[in-house]
Design an enzyme around this catalytic site. Structure first.
Site, mmCIF file in Angstrom:
data_model
loop_
_atom_site.group_PDB
_atom_site.id
_atom_site.type_symbol
_atom_site.label_atom_id
_atom_site.label_comp_id
_atom_site.label_asym_id
_atom_site.label_seq_id
_atom_site.Cartn_x
_atom_site.Cartn_y
_atom_site.Cartn_z
ATOM 1 C CE LYS A 191 37.879 25.646 38.616
ATOM 2 N NZ LYS A 191 39.212 25.923 39.145
ATOM 3 C CD GLU A 266 26.555 35.578 46.177
ATOM 4 O OE1 GLU A 266 26.792 36.803 46.288
ATOM 5 O OE2 GLU A 266 25.495 35.066 46.540
ATOM 6 C CB CYS A 300 33.332 40.173 46.012
ATOM 7 S SG CYS A 300 32.731 39.268 47.436
ATOM 8 C CD GLU A 397 35.670 43.157 41.727
ATOM 9 O OE1 GLU A 397 35.566 42.452 40.713
ATOM 10 O OE2 GLU A 397 35.208 42.835 42.836
HETATM 11 P P1 NDP Z 1 37.575 34.105 38.054
HETATM 12 O O1 NDP Z 1 36.201 34.614 38.077
HETATM 13 O O2 NDP Z 1 38.234 33.910 36.747
HETATM 14 O O3 NDP Z 1 37.668 32.705 38.826
HETATM 15 C C1 NDP Z 1 36.823 32.264 39.846
HETATM 16 C C2 NDP Z 1 36.658 30.763 39.740
HETATM 17 O O4 NDP Z 1 36.031 30.412 38.510
HETATM 18 C C3 NDP Z 1 37.961 29.979 39.749
HETATM 19 O O5 NDP Z 1 37.743 28.735 40.357
HETATM 20 C C4 NDP Z 1 38.229 29.801 38.272
HETATM 21 O O6 NDP Z 1 39.090 28.746 38.007
HETATM 22 C C5 NDP Z 1 36.840 29.531 37.759
HETATM 23 N N1 NDP Z 1 36.618 29.834 36.356
HETATM 24 C C6 NDP Z 1 37.164 30.828 35.610
HETATM 25 N N2 NDP Z 1 36.668 30.796 34.361
HETATM 26 C C7 NDP Z 1 35.776 29.787 34.312
HETATM 27 C C8 NDP Z 1 34.924 29.271 33.301
HETATM 28 N N3 NDP Z 1 34.882 29.803 32.091
HETATM 29 N N4 NDP Z 1 34.152 28.226 33.596
HETATM 30 C C9 NDP Z 1 34.170 27.680 34.814
HETATM 31 N N5 NDP Z 1 34.953 28.116 35.811
HETATM 32 C C10 NDP Z 1 35.737 29.171 35.572
HETATM 33 O O7 NDP Z 1 38.468 35.019 38.910
HETATM 34 P P2 NDP Z 1 40.038 35.191 38.772
HETATM 35 O O8 NDP Z 1 40.636 34.312 39.749
HETATM 36 O O9 NDP Z 1 40.561 35.006 37.401
HETATM 37 O O10 NDP Z 1 40.188 36.708 39.112
HETATM 38 C C11 NDP Z 1 39.940 37.681 38.107
HETATM 39 C C12 NDP Z 1 39.200 38.848 38.679
HETATM 40 O O11 NDP Z 1 37.941 38.410 39.144
HETATM 41 C C13 NDP Z 1 39.831 39.474 39.889
HETATM 42 O O12 NDP Z 1 40.782 40.406 39.554
HETATM 43 C C14 NDP Z 1 38.656 40.103 40.534
HETATM 44 O O13 NDP Z 1 38.394 41.350 39.954
HETATM 45 C C15 NDP Z 1 37.534 39.172 40.237
HETATM 46 N N6 NDP Z 1 37.211 38.250 41.322
HETATM 47 C C16 NDP Z 1 36.104 38.485 42.033
HETATM 48 C C17 NDP Z 1 35.786 37.672 43.079
HETATM 49 C C18 NDP Z 1 34.580 37.906 43.886
HETATM 50 O O14 NDP Z 1 34.432 37.307 44.945
HETATM 51 N N7 NDP Z 1 33.670 38.731 43.459
HETATM 52 C C19 NDP Z 1 36.619 36.563 43.489
HETATM 53 C C20 NDP Z 1 37.765 36.369 42.635
HETATM 54 C C21 NDP Z 1 38.019 37.203 41.604
HETATM 55 P P3 NDP Z 1 40.674 28.992 37.969
HETATM 56 O O15 NDP Z 1 41.078 29.397 39.332
HETATM 57 O O16 NDP Z 1 41.187 27.669 37.595
HETATM 58 O O17 NDP Z 1 40.912 30.063 36.951
#
Ligand code: NDP
Length: 819
Positions: A191, A266, A300, A397
């Site tokens: 996904k 991660e 990240c 972060e």
């Molecule tokens: P999320 O962790 O919410 O999303 C990452 C992925 O997980 C997306 O595909 C999201 O789907 C999916 N997801 C979210 N919630 C669930 C769940 N309960 N069950 C299954 N899948 C889920 O990151 P965000 O995009 O909301 O960003 C929020 C914050 O996360 C950022 O501000 C940043 O601080 C951090 N982040 C960190 C990353 C890293 O690489 N360490 C990468 C991205 C974000 P969908 O896109 O549909 O919400």
């Protein structure tokens, strides 16, 4: 502008990348469907969501929103494809991966433009970094598919893997997940993040082009609350691989606890960028640009905390401000831009909110005078000084182009501030003194350390976090283990319809101990001698206490537990440990952390010494096993001797389970060091009271960890008898701590404890779930048995690399060199 004027001003002209081909491709596919079983499939609910261009705020296209019914369909396609894909010869899988890499290269320009349009990142980065690394990942893993049979003997694919990726490196994260999964023979349902689905859909088209068998890769676009959660909770998924926020990682850990699904996470970071006063400051400035303004800081492992030695702080900040004035922010498709757009208005607002909090908390904000484009989600490069180490800015972060600065005076202080975070993803160290840099690197709690460099990635070098940055590695050989399981485990306990899970410790013992039958004659033989000690006297009462910090300690509760043998005969009493005892034991284990710095040779010597002293008392230990289990004496003696052999094995491994030197395409080397995890909690199995205990303690301490062990509650005396063995074997105080008592309650306390870095649990299915749930508090690693038995006598199941990997974490130290 005339050529002369350009010479005068040295101003950049526009250098736009054409988007017409990408836009035409988008138009052709609108609305985008789900990719299931190699076919474009409309979502069951006929629901679509809009994907927009962050640089303009305008809609780009419509993308299918999967729900549970669609995820079910994708998982069953992947399940159906699994038997044949997992049996496809490695060489054939290698050909597919190679073909994918070639096709990525053929479509590189289109993929780069699509990524910029959909995500807002600059074309310079998608073209020069994201897409080449994607291709490299598939080439590299084509090699592992080819070599799997010879290099990972005894391992099998995990099964159907659910993969959830974020929006910051959409195609690259897809590659990090799909390439190793396919190489190891798994099938996949992936996904993408809802903001950035397009390159994953182009990738799906590539799967059709290369003729990958149907169902091996399925892409379900959609929202977290529907597609994401349905994937995580699907009962026919064998593993979840997730990259994203720590908060969501936590919720996935919770949702999968006790399910037996393998999990790799991660997560976030707040990585330090440490500058010593002898560093080349002009290089440092360019390093900072790459650390925090690369990908708009939505990385990240972004170097978001600049730790600078106090005596050069002012000079460096001035240079940095001058450089910031020259950063170009704007249209991501303009090849001269340094900084593109933030992925969404919501994310932009999140950054603004944190910046506002920083200002309120008293930090000093500085932004360059260059204006951001008015349309779209742009955020200027931002620098904070006067930041307190405990403030929100220094701890949270931000995931945006915001750098916070802190100062230090000594190397020790730099390490302390650098590690003052709940995360542990990456760190950069800048110094022209390589001795200093290489001294600091191992002290940093981070999965990657870059020396005089930053944000370097390569498929050959594992990437992943310590602490709340998650667990598991992506890339390198270590990353492959996330997608395989030992063949014996697969044979005995396939998740779908495998061996029945034992729910009680007792069942476990019967299930896995071939000699579980009670030998009453053995009991009688020993009760006669024990009761009278050969002299007509009752035996001298021995009530072992707890073993904490190298000393026997009374349990805090003041209570003891009576231990009886299988015939109901009272064998003795042990202390009933509680929460406070565990806390004391964890504290003692932390105080002994110098053990991790002892040489491998030294640790081996001590393991041999334990074996020597245990061997001298083998008859006594065998007798104790008979008392507790009523197995035959010969069988018990075999357990003791196997324990001795196991101690020898781990003594041998201490200086042989080594790291490696990776050779990414750069001038330099990457040292992959296997480091101890820290303090491990060990809940020992009931079967084989001595061997079960030794099989956990020995690998843990061999690799430099310190432990708090809970012996088998039914048969703890074999472990408590070891106190004297440890005391006479030069085991430093606090390296091995033993708390007897109720396994479930004590395990939960250990799993919840913030200073315990990993928890191993070998007990019931319910207890395994409780441990996984309790571990959420600090996202510690866990290794549990889900109530399943393991034949501890068997070398394949009871010892070896699986244990050693669970006892270590890999740190990659990047050392570029050359003038
Ligand atoms: P999320 O962790 O919410 O999303 C990452 C992925 O997980 C997306 O595909 C999201 O789907 C999916 N997801 C979210 N919630 C669930 C769940 N309960 N069950 C299954 N899948 C889920 O990151 P965000 O995009 O909301 O960003 C929020 C914050 O996360 C950022 O501000 C940043 O601080 C951090 N982040 C960190 C990353 C890293 O690489 N360490 C990468 C991205 C974000 P969908 O896109 O549909 O919400």
């Amino acid at each position: 502008m005339s050529i002369m004027e350009i010479f005068e001003t040295m101003a950049y002209g526009p250098a736009p990348e054409a988007s017409s081909l990408a836009l035409a491709w988008i138009k052709e596919h609108e609305p985008f469907q789900l990719f299931i079983n190699n076919e474009w499939t409309a979502p069951a609910a006929e629901s679509y969501f809009e994907s927009s261009n962050p640089a303009t705020g305008k809609g780009l296209t419509k993308v299918a929103a999967a729900d549970k019914a669609d995820v079910d369909k994708a998982v069953s396609a992947a399940r159906k494809a699994f038997p044949s894909w997992s049996k496809t010869p490695g060489h054939v899988r290698a050909r597919y991966l190679y073909a994918i890499a070639r096709h990525i290269q053929k479509h590189a320009r289109l993929l780069a433009v699509l990524e910029s349009l959909d995500n807002g990142k600059t074309i310079r980065e998608t073209r020069d970094l994201d897409i080449p690394l994607v291709a490299r990942h598939f080439y590299y893993h084509a090699g592992w598919a080819q070599l799997m049979e010879s290099e990972l003997p005894g391992y099998q694919p995990v099964g159907v893997v659910g993969q959830i990726i974020p929006w910051n490196f959409p195609l690259l994260m897809l590659a990090w997940k799909i390439a190793p999964a396919l190489a190891m023979g798994n099938t996949v349902v992936l996904k993408p993040a809802r903001y950035t689905s397009l390159t994953a859909l182009k990738f799906a088209e590539i799967m059709q082009e290369v003729g990958l068998p149907a169902g091996v890769v399925n892409i379900v676009t959609g929202e977290a609350s529907k597609a994401g959660e349905a994937l995580v909770n699907h009962p026919d998924i064998d593993k979840i691989a997730f990259t994203g926020s720590t908060e969501v990682g936590r919720s996935i850990r919770k949702a999968t606890a006790g399910s037996g699904k393998k999990l790799s996470l991660e997560l976030g970071g707040k990585s330090p960028f440490i500058v010593f006063d002898d560093a080349d400051l002009d290089s440092v400035v360019e390093g900072v640009v790459d650390a925090i303004w690369f990908n708009q800081g939505q990385v990240c492992c972004a170097g978001s905390r600049l730790l600078v030695q106090e005596n050069i702080a002012e000079r460096l900040i001035n240079k940095l401000r001058a450089r910031m004035e020259n950063l170009r922010i704007g249209d991501p498709l303009d090849k001269t831009m340094d900084i593109g757009a933030i992925v969404s208005p919501g994310q932009r607002q999140e950054i603004q909110n944190l910046v506002d909090i920083g200002v309120k908390e008293g930090a000093q904000l500085w932004q360059p005078s260059t204006a951001c484009p008015a349309d779209g989600s742009f955020f200027p490069p931002t620098l904070f000084t006067n930041v307190a180490p405990a403030s929100t800015l220094a701890q949270v972060e931000i995931f945006g182009p915001v750098l916070v600065t802190l100062t230090f005076r000594t190397p020790a202080e730099a390490v302390e501030i650098a590690n003052n975070t709940r995360y542990g993803l990456a760190a950069s160290v800048w110094s022209d003194n390589i001795n200093l840099a290489l001294d600091i690197a191992p002290k940093l709690k981070a999965g990657s350390v870059w020396i005089n460099s930053t944000n370097l990635f390569d498929a050959a070098c594992g990437f992943g976090g310590y602490r709340e940055s998650g667990y598991g590695r992506e890339g390198g050989k270590e990353g492959l283990y996330e997608y395989v399981k030992p063949a014996w485990l697969a044979a005995h306990h396939g998740r779908s319809g495998g061996v029945k899970a034992a729910t009680h410790a007792g069942e476990q013992m019967e299930a896995s101990n071939g000699n579980g039958a009670v030998h009453t004659d053995a009991l009688e033989e020993f009760s006669a001698t024990d009761a009278q000690d050969g002299y007509g006297f009752p035996p001298i009462d021995r009530t072992p206490k707890l073993f904490i910090g190298g000393k026997q300690a009374r349990p805090d509760s003041g209570y003891s537990l009576t231990i009886t043998g299988p015939g109901g005969r009272v064998l003795g009493e042990v202390g009933e440990g509680n929460r406070k005892d565990i806390r004391n034991a964890v504290e003692a284990a932390h105080k002994a952390s110098g053990w991790g710095g002892a040489s491998a040779h030294n640790r081996a010597q001590i393991l041999y010494y334990i074996a020597e002293n245990l061997g001298a008392r083998e008859a006594e230990f065998a007798r104790r096993i008979v008392e507790q289990t009523a197995r035959s004496y010969a069988d018990a003696l075999n357990e003791v001797r196997t324990s001795l052999s196991r101690l020898f094995s781990y003594a041998a491994w201490t200086d042989k389970f080594e790291g490696s030197v990776h050779l990414p395409p750069l001038r330099g080397a990457v040292l992959a060091m296997k480091e101890p995890i820290g303090v491990l909690g060990l809940a020992c199995p009931d079967d084989y009271p001595l061997l079960g205990f030794v099989s956990l303690v020995a690998p843990a301490i061999a690799m430099g960890n310190t432990v708090v062990a809970i012996p088998s509650p039914r048969a703890p005396l074999s472990a408590t008898d070891c106190y004297q063995v440890f005391e006479t074997s030069d085991v430093p105080a606090g390296v091995i701590n033993i708390v007897t008592g109720e396994r479930e309650a004590l395990s939960k306390v250990l799993a919840e404890h913030h200073d315990v870095n990993s928890m191993w649990y070998f007990g019931s299915a319910e207890g395994s779930k409780a441990v996984e749930l309790a571990s959420i508090s600090n996202m510690k690693r866990t290794w549990v048995n889900y109530g399943r038995g393991r034949n501890w006598l068997d070398r394949v199941q009871g010892e070896g690399e699986e244990f050693l990997r669970e006892a270590t974490q890999v740190k990659n130290i990047w050392v570029p060199y050359g003038e």
